[in-house]
Scaffold this motif. Structure first.
Motif, PDB file in Angstrom:
ATOM      1  N   VAL A 112       0.837  -1.197   0.000  1.00 40.95           N
ATOM      2  CA  VAL A 112       0.000   0.000   0.000  1.00 40.95           C
ATOM      3  C   VAL A 112       0.876   1.252   0.000  1.00 40.95           C
ATOM      4  O   VAL A 112       0.567   2.241  -0.676  1.00 40.95           O
ATOM      5  CB  VAL A 112      -0.939   0.005   1.226  1.00 40.95           C
ATOM      6  CG1 VAL A 112      -1.761   1.289   1.259  1.00 40.95           C
ATOM      7  CG2 VAL A 112      -1.859  -1.202   1.194  1.00 40.95           C
ATOM      8  N   GLN A 113       1.985   1.176   0.726  1.00 44.47           N
ATOM      9  CA  GLN A 113       2.890   2.322   0.773  1.00 44.47           C
ATOM     10  C   GLN A 113       3.440   2.644  -0.621  1.00 44.47           C
ATOM     11  O   GLN A 113       3.495   3.806  -1.033  1.00 44.47           O
ATOM     12  CB  GLN A 113       4.050   2.037   1.730  1.00 44.47           C
ATOM     13  CG  GLN A 113       4.997   3.217   1.928  1.00 44.47           C
ATOM     14  CD  GLN A 113       4.319   4.385   2.614  1.00 44.47           C
ATOM     15  OE1 GLN A 113       3.831   4.264   3.745  1.00 44.47           O
ATOM     16  NE2 GLN A 113       4.267   5.529   1.947  1.00 44.47           N
ATOM     17  N   GLU A 114       3.821   1.612  -1.348  1.00 46.13           N
ATOM     18  CA  GLU A 114       4.354   1.812  -2.697  1.00 46.13           C
ATOM     19  C   GLU A 114       3.298   2.419  -3.616  1.00 46.13           C
ATOM     20  O   GLU A 114       3.586   3.339  -4.393  1.00 46.13           O
ATOM     21  CB  GLU A 114       4.830   0.477  -3.259  1.00 46.13           C
ATOM     22  CG  GLU A 114       5.404   0.565  -4.664  1.00 46.13           C
ATOM     23  CD  GLU A 114       5.822  -0.784  -5.212  1.00 46.13           C
ATOM     24  OE1 GLU A 114       6.553  -0.799  -6.221  1.00 46.13           O
ATOM     25  OE2 GLU A 114       5.421  -1.820  -4.632  1.00 46.13           O
ATOM     26  N   LEU A 115       2.076   1.917  -3.528  1.00 43.88           N
ATOM     27  CA  LEU A 115       0.992   2.435  -4.363  1.00 43.88           C
ATOM     28  C   LEU A 115       0.630   3.864  -3.985  1.00 43.88           C
ATOM     29  O   LEU A 115       0.348   4.697  -4.856  1.00 43.88           O
ATOM     30  CB  LEU A 115      -0.234   1.525  -4.240  1.00 43.88           C
ATOM     31  CG  LEU A 115      -0.059   0.109  -4.800  1.00 43.88           C
ATOM     32  CD1 LEU A 115      -1.238  -0.769  -4.406  1.00 43.88           C
ATOM     33  CD2 LEU A 115       0.095   0.146  -6.315  1.00 43.88           C
ATOM     34  N   ALA A 116       0.655   4.147  -2.684  1.00 41.66           N
ATOM     35  CA  ALA A 116       0.369   5.508  -2.220  1.00 41.66           C
ATOM     36  C   ALA A 116       1.461   6.467  -2.686  1.00 41.66           C
ATOM     37  O   ALA A 116       1.176   7.590  -3.124  1.00 41.66           O
ATOM     38  CB  ALA A 116       0.248   5.525  -0.702  1.00 41.66           C
ATOM     39  N   SER A 122      -1.099   9.528   1.029  1.00 43.52           N
ATOM     40  CA  SER A 122      -0.829   8.668   2.176  1.00 43.52           C
ATOM     41  C   SER A 122      -1.550   7.332   1.995  1.00 43.52           C
ATOM     42  O   SER A 122      -2.571   7.260   1.294  1.00 43.52           O
ATOM     43  CB  SER A 122      -1.317   9.332   3.462  1.00 43.52           C
ATOM     44  OG  SER A 122      -2.735   9.352   3.499  1.00 43.52           O
ATOM     45  N   PRO A 123      -1.064   6.275   2.655  1.00 45.15           N
ATOM     46  CA  PRO A 123      -1.748   4.972   2.585  1.00 45.15           C
ATOM     47  C   PRO A 123      -3.194   5.056   3.076  1.00 45.15           C
ATOM     48  O   PRO A 123      -4.089   4.423   2.504  1.00 45.15           O
ATOM     49  CB  PRO A 123      -0.898   4.083   3.501  1.00 45.15           C
ATOM     50  CG  PRO A 123       0.474   4.667   3.418  1.00 45.15           C
ATOM     51  CD  PRO A 123       0.235   6.157   3.355  1.00 45.15           C
ATOM     52  N   THR A 124      -3.429   5.846   4.112  1.00 44.93           N
ATOM     53  CA  THR A 124      -4.790   6.000   4.645  1.00 44.93           C
ATOM     54  C   THR A 124      -5.716   6.617   3.608  1.00 44.93           C
ATOM     55  O   THR A 124      -6.850   6.162   3.401  1.00 44.93           O
ATOM     56  CB  THR A 124      -4.780   6.875   5.907  1.00 44.93           C
ATOM     57  OG1 THR A 124      -3.920   6.278   6.883  1.00 44.93           O
ATOM     58  CG2 THR A 124      -6.185   7.006   6.487  1.00 44.93           C
ATOM     59  N   TYR A 125      -5.229   7.658   2.938  1.00 46.25           N
ATOM     60  CA  TYR A 125      -6.020   8.317   1.886  1.00 46.25           C
ATOM     61  C   TYR A 125      -6.332   7.324   0.771  1.00 46.25           C
ATOM     62  O   TYR A 125      -7.475   7.223   0.314  1.00 46.25           O
ATOM     63  CB  TYR A 125      -5.248   9.512   1.328  1.00 46.25           C
ATOM     64  CG  TYR A 125      -5.901  10.121   0.099  1.00 46.25           C
ATOM     65  CD1 TYR A 125      -6.862  11.120   0.224  1.00 46.25           C
ATOM     66  CD2 TYR A 125      -5.558   9.683  -1.187  1.00 46.25           C
ATOM     67  CE1 TYR A 125      -7.466  11.674  -0.902  1.00 46.25           C
ATOM     68  CE2 TYR A 125      -6.153  10.225  -2.314  1.00 46.25           C
ATOM     69  CZ  TYR A 125      -7.107  11.221  -2.166  1.00 46.25           C
ATOM     70  OH  TYR A 125      -7.707  11.758  -3.286  1.00 46.25           O
ATOM     71  N   LEU A 126      -5.304   6.590   0.331  1.00 45.92           N
ATOM     72  CA  LEU A 126      -5.490   5.640  -0.769  1.00 45.92           C
ATOM     73  C   LEU A 126      -6.486   4.549  -0.403  1.00 45.92           C
ATOM     74  O   LEU A 126      -7.354   4.209  -1.206  1.00 45.92           O
ATOM     75  CB  LEU A 126      -4.149   5.015  -1.162  1.00 45.92           C
ATOM     76  CG  LEU A 126      -4.200   3.948  -2.251  1.00 45.92           C
ATOM     77  CD1 LEU A 126      -4.852   4.482  -3.516  1.00 45.92           C
ATOM     78  CD2 LEU A 126      -2.803   3.426  -2.548  1.00 45.92           C
ATOM     79  N   HIS A 127      -6.366   4.018   0.800  1.00 48.00           N
ATOM     80  CA  HIS A 127      -7.309   2.982   1.248  1.00 48.00           C
ATOM     81  C   HIS A 127      -8.754   3.457   1.104  1.00 48.00           C
ATOM     82  O   HIS A 127      -9.601   2.781   0.508  1.00 48.00           O
ATOM     83  CB  HIS A 127      -7.043   2.622   2.715  1.00 48.00           C
ATOM     84  CG  HIS A 127      -6.198   1.405   2.900  1.00 48.00           C
ATOM     85  ND1 HIS A 127      -6.510   0.174   2.384  1.00 48.00           N
ATOM     86  CD2 HIS A 127      -5.034   1.234   3.573  1.00 48.00           C
ATOM     87  CE1 HIS A 127      -5.591  -0.701   2.714  1.00 48.00           C
ATOM     88  NE2 HIS A 127      -4.669  -0.087   3.436  1.00 48.00           N
ATOM     89  N   SER A 139      -6.374  -4.894  -1.663  1.00 48.62           N
ATOM     90  CA  SER A 139      -5.924  -6.285  -1.679  1.00 48.62           C
ATOM     91  C   SER A 139      -6.885  -7.165  -2.474  1.00 48.62           C
ATOM     92  O   SER A 139      -6.453  -8.092  -3.184  1.00 48.62           O
ATOM     93  CB  SER A 139      -5.769  -6.821  -0.251  1.00 48.62           C
ATOM     94  OG  SER A 139      -7.003  -6.801   0.433  1.00 48.62           O
ATOM     95  N   GLN A 140      -8.177  -6.892  -2.392  1.00 45.63           N
ATOM     96  CA  GLN A 140      -9.151  -7.651  -3.173  1.00 45.63           C
ATOM     97  C   GLN A 140      -8.908  -7.447  -4.661  1.00 45.63           C
ATOM     98  O   GLN A 140      -8.922  -8.406  -5.446  1.00 45.63           O
ATOM     99  CB  GLN A 140     -10.579  -7.234  -2.813  1.00 45.63           C
ATOM    100  CG  GLN A 140     -11.046  -7.725  -1.457  1.00 45.63           C
ATOM    101  CD  GLN A 140     -12.387  -7.142  -1.052  1.00 45.63           C
ATOM    102  OE1 GLN A 140     -12.768  -6.049  -1.470  1.00 45.63           O
ATOM    103  NE2 GLN A 140     -13.122  -7.868  -0.227  1.00 45.63           N
ATOM    104  N   THR A 177      -3.196 -21.220  -3.889  1.00 46.60           N
ATOM    105  CA  THR A 177      -4.313 -22.160  -3.966  1.00 46.60           C
ATOM    106  C   THR A 177      -5.487 -21.689  -3.119  1.00 46.60           C
ATOM    107  O   THR A 177      -6.648 -21.758  -3.540  1.00 46.60           O
ATOM    108  CB  THR A 177      -3.862 -23.562  -3.499  1.00 46.60           C
ATOM    109  OG1 THR A 177      -2.802 -24.023  -4.344  1.00 46.60           O
ATOM    110  CG2 THR A 177      -5.011 -24.550  -3.547  1.00 46.60           C
ATOM    111  N   THR A 178      -5.179 -21.173  -1.923  1.00 45.34           N
ATOM    112  CA  THR A 178      -6.233 -20.669  -1.033  1.00 45.34           C
ATOM    113  C   THR A 178      -6.956 -19.481  -1.647  1.00 45.34           C
ATOM    114  O   THR A 178      -8.192 -19.407  -1.631  1.00 45.34           O
ATOM    115  CB  THR A 178      -5.626 -20.250   0.324  1.00 45.34           C
ATOM    116  OG1 THR A 178      -5.025 -21.393   0.944  1.00 45.34           O
ATOM    117  CG2 THR A 178      -6.692 -19.678   1.243  1.00 45.34           C
ATOM    118  N   VAL A 179      -6.201 -18.533  -2.192  1.00 46.55           N
ATOM    119  CA  VAL A 179      -6.795 -17.338  -2.804  1.00 46.55           C
ATOM    120  C   VAL A 179      -7.586 -17.717  -4.048  1.00 46.55           C
ATOM    121  O   VAL A 179      -8.702 -17.221  -4.259  1.00 46.55           O
ATOM    122  CB  VAL A 179      -5.697 -16.304  -3.157  1.00 46.55           C
ATOM    123  CG1 VAL A 179      -6.308 -15.115  -3.906  1.00 46.55           C
ATOM    124  CG2 VAL A 179      -4.993 -15.816  -1.900  1.00 46.55           C
TER     125      VAL A 179
END
Length: 197
Positions: A112-116, A122-127, A139-140, A177-179
């Motif tokens: 998230v930090q890299e994407l932000a 900020s990561p919070t803003y992006l989320h 993540s989804q 496999t789980t995902v």
């Protein structure tokens, strides 16, 4: 047809296993027909339409569906859940940049930090911004992109699950496999087998 060509429509629908496509076209070009068949078209008919040929093709299609256990049953074995998961029509420029970055770097370890940092936020803003505009978490979305890419490989004949997992960004085979099962309701192995029916 308006807005898209037949090939573009096939490209859009190629992950839907509950359909069978027959192309009717005035393009008498081998490359066009080859592309249509590669995208899963059952048959390719030229205009002006020969009704006897169409009737024979439809009969073959019905036989094919009956032998494969019907459209519904095949769909249960290899259903693709993201076909209708289109991006919203209105997305801010910052989120578009994030989507493009993910699509280009899905095989890498994404934080998230890299994407932000990519959009100087900020990561919070992006989320918050991502969830509001995309109706899902980062993540989804990343997982969906990776699973979609893995299915593309499976449809192209790749059946080494460990290699597929590595190539789409999962270093842990068991986690992949789980995902995969979470998003498709099938294990990678059973999904590959369903494609071979």
């Amino acid at each position: 047809m308006p807005n898209m060509t037949g090939i573009e429509l096939l490209e859009t629908c190629k992950y839907r296993t509950n359909q069978l496509s027959i192309i009717l076209s005035s393009y008498d070009e081998f490359d066009y027909a080859k592309q249509a068949m590669k995208l899963g078209a059952f048959d390719y008919l030229l205009k002006p339409l020969n009704h006897e040929e169409l009737s024979a093709t439809l009969k073959k299609a019905v036989t094919h569906l009956d032998e494969s256990g019907s459209v519904g049953k095949k769909s249960e074995k290899a259903e693709w859940f993201f076909a209708n998961d289109a991006k919203p029509s209105s997305i801010s420029n910052s989120i578009k940049r994030v989507l493009d970055f993910i699509d280009e770097n899905f095989a890498e370890k994404l934080t998230v930090q890299e994407l932000a940092d990519h959009i100087d936020k900020s990561p919070t803003y992006l989320h918050g911004k991502f969830k509001k505009e995309m109706n899902q978490t980062l993540s989804q979305y990343i997982n969906k992109v990776r699973i979609q890419k893995s299915i593309e490989q499976m449809r192209n004949g790749e059946d080494h699950i460990y290699s597929i997992a590595q190539s789409v960004g999962y270093s842990d085979y068991k986690y992949f496999t789980t995902v995969f099962k979470k998003y498709t309701n099938h294990s990678p192995t059973s999904f590959i087998k369903s494609l071979q029916l």
